[in-house]
Motif scaffolding. Structure first.
Motif, mmCIF file in Angstrom:
data_model
loop_
_atom_site.group_PDB
_atom_site.id
_atom_site.type_symbol
_atom_site.label_atom_id
_atom_site.label_comp_id
_atom_site.label_asym_id
_atom_site.label_seq_id
_atom_site.Cartn_x
_atom_site.Cartn_y
_atom_site.Cartn_z
ATOM 1 N N GLY A 19 41.810 32.786 37.046
ATOM 2 C CA GLY A 19 43.165 33.650 36.575
ATOM 3 C C GLY A 19 44.250 33.406 37.775
ATOM 4 N N TRP A 20 44.107 33.808 38.891
ATOM 5 C CA TRP A 20 44.935 33.559 39.947
ATOM 6 C C TRP A 20 45.315 32.353 40.293
ATOM 7 C CZ3 TRP A 20 48.011 36.984 42.806
ATOM 8 C CH2 TRP A 20 48.578 36.196 44.162
ATOM 9 N N ARG A 21 44.558 31.338 40.250
ATOM 10 C CA ARG A 21 45.012 30.042 40.548
ATOM 11 C C ARG A 21 45.901 29.591 39.258
ATOM 12 N NH1 ARG A 21 40.327 28.052 40.379
ATOM 13 N NH2 ARG A 21 40.333 27.402 38.328
ATOM 14 N N GLU A 22 45.428 29.947 37.998
ATOM 15 C CA GLU A 22 46.094 29.474 36.994
ATOM 16 C C GLU A 22 47.404 29.944 36.710
ATOM 17 O OE1 GLU A 22 43.213 29.111 33.799
ATOM 18 O OE2 GLU A 22 42.172 27.789 34.712
ATOM 19 N N ALA A 23 47.361 31.239 36.916
ATOM 20 C CA ALA A 23 48.822 32.027 36.984
ATOM 21 C C ALA A 23 49.836 31.845 38.092
ATOM 22 C CB ALA A 23 48.503 33.450 37.062
ATOM 23 N N LEU A 24 49.329 31.177 39.178
ATOM 24 C CA LEU A 24 49.991 30.485 40.327
ATOM 25 C C LEU A 24 50.637 29.159 39.874
ATOM 26 C CD1 LEU A 24 48.228 31.153 43.543
ATOM 27 C CD2 LEU A 24 50.543 32.282 42.863
ATOM 28 N N LEU A 25 49.763 28.268 39.043
ATOM 29 C CA LEU A 25 50.148 27.314 38.603
ATOM 30 C C LEU A 25 51.301 27.404 37.435
ATOM 31 C CD1 LEU A 25 50.179 24.026 37.752
ATOM 32 C CD2 LEU A 25 48.094 24.495 36.226
ATOM 33 N N ALA A 26 51.228 28.406 36.659
ATOM 34 C CA ALA A 26 52.112 28.804 35.618
ATOM 35 C C ALA A 26 53.393 29.269 36.410
ATOM 36 C CB ALA A 26 51.741 29.964 34.731
ATOM 37 N N GLN A 27 53.530 29.854 37.619
ATOM 38 C CA GLN A 27 54.553 30.279 38.145
ATOM 39 C C GLN A 27 55.374 28.962 38.628
ATOM 40 O OE1 GLN A 27 55.339 33.466 41.744
ATOM 41 N NE2 GLN A 27 54.115 31.753 42.314
ATOM 42 N N ALA A 28 54.718 28.056 39.122
ATOM 43 C CA ALA A 28 55.284 26.714 39.528
ATOM 44 C C ALA A 28 55.917 26.124 38.530
ATOM 45 C CB ALA A 28 54.194 25.897 40.218
ATOM 46 N N VAL A 29 55.204 26.093 37.415
ATOM 47 C CA VAL A 29 56.027 25.440 36.430
ATOM 48 C C VAL A 29 57.172 26.145 35.879
ATOM 49 C CG1 VAL A 29 55.833 24.776 33.772
ATOM 50 C CG2 VAL A 29 53.845 24.580 35.060
ATOM 51 N N LEU A 30 57.062 27.555 35.751
ATOM 52 C CA LEU A 30 58.390 28.311 35.436
ATOM 53 C C LEU A 30 59.587 28.202 36.578
ATOM 54 C CD1 LEU A 30 56.594 31.422 34.019
ATOM 55 C CD2 LEU A 30 57.660 29.784 32.723
ATOM 56 N N ALA A 31 59.201 28.046 37.619
ATOM 57 C CA ALA A 31 59.919 27.739 38.602
ATOM 58 C C ALA A 31 60.539 26.344 38.928
ATOM 59 C CB ALA A 31 59.265 28.076 40.179
ATOM 60 N N GLY A 32 59.982 25.302 38.019
ATOM 61 C CA GLY A 32 60.354 24.098 38.062
ATOM 62 C C GLY A 32 59.742 23.253 39.184
ATOM 63 N N ARG A 33 58.679 23.701 39.859
ATOM 64 C CA ARG A 33 58.235 23.087 41.141
ATOM 65 C C ARG A 33 57.103 22.212 40.654
ATOM 66 N NH1 ARG A 33 57.264 28.108 45.558
ATOM 67 N NH2 ARG A 33 59.524 28.461 45.969
ATOM 68 N N THR A 34 57.076 21.774 39.502
ATOM 69 C CA THR A 34 56.024 20.798 38.957
ATOM 70 C C THR A 34 56.349 20.216 37.754
ATOM 71 O OG1 THR A 34 53.560 20.255 38.628
ATOM 72 C CG2 THR A 34 54.448 22.455 37.886
ATOM 73 N N LYS A 35 55.941 19.188 37.207
ATOM 74 C CA LYS A 35 56.257 18.426 35.910
ATOM 75 C C LYS A 35 55.049 18.720 35.235
ATOM 76 C CE LYS A 35 59.573 15.011 38.104
ATOM 77 N NZ LYS A 35 59.862 13.672 38.055
ATOM 78 N N GLY A 36 54.002 18.866 35.772
ATOM 79 C CA GLY A 36 52.881 19.085 35.000
ATOM 80 C C GLY A 36 52.792 20.299 33.909
#
Length: 142
Positions: A19-36
């Motif tokens: 959950g921590w890892r996936e929420a960090l990924l969600a944060q990266a998406v919301l911050a525009g730091r990843t295209k996936g």
């Protein structure tokens, strides 16, 4: 990606870490730091808030507090937004019940000791959510 609406206390070790890892990924998406994962349906409820980064930050803080209470070290400095007062997000009773059953199946398969604890408890929401009446959320892939 699974961003649980359930309180982190219900998650087993594997669920909390994932959950921590996936929420960090969600944060990266919301911050525009990843295209996936930009169009992942679990992000809809965060995008619909006035401050998606603060909202995912509050979500991450909830996970981090639970992890700290269990003796794990989740690096709080990885949370991008400082969290102030936020309005609670609605989550439907149907969604919470769906996730509860889904989590129960996962825990039973990988963590029998936690499955006993799970079976004795009842679903409660993550602190950023408030439960409202309704079926499974429209964004859920059931």
């Amino acid at each position: 990606m699974r961003i649980w609406s359930l309180h982190p206390v219900h998650l087993d070790r594997a669920g909390l870490v994932a959950g921590w890892r996936e929420a960090l990924l969600a944060q990266a998406v919301l911050a525009g730091r990843t295209k996936g994962y930009r169009h992942h349906p679990q992000l809809i409820r965060f995008r619909e808030t006035s401050d998606p980064l603060a909202t995912i930050g509050a979500y991450l803080h909830g996970l981090q507090r639970e992890a700290t209470g269990r003796g794990y070290r989740f690096d709080e400095t990885r949370i991008l937004a400082q969290v102030g007062p936020l309005a609670l997000l609605p989550v439907t009773r149907g969604q919470l019940d769906y996730e509860w059953a889904h989590l129960g199946r996962k825990i039973a398969a990988r963590s029998p000791g936690d499955a006993e604890r799970w079976a004795r408890s009842r679903p409660t929401p993550h602190p950023i959510f408030t439960v409202v009446q309704g079926d499974i959320e429209s964004w859920e892939r059931s």
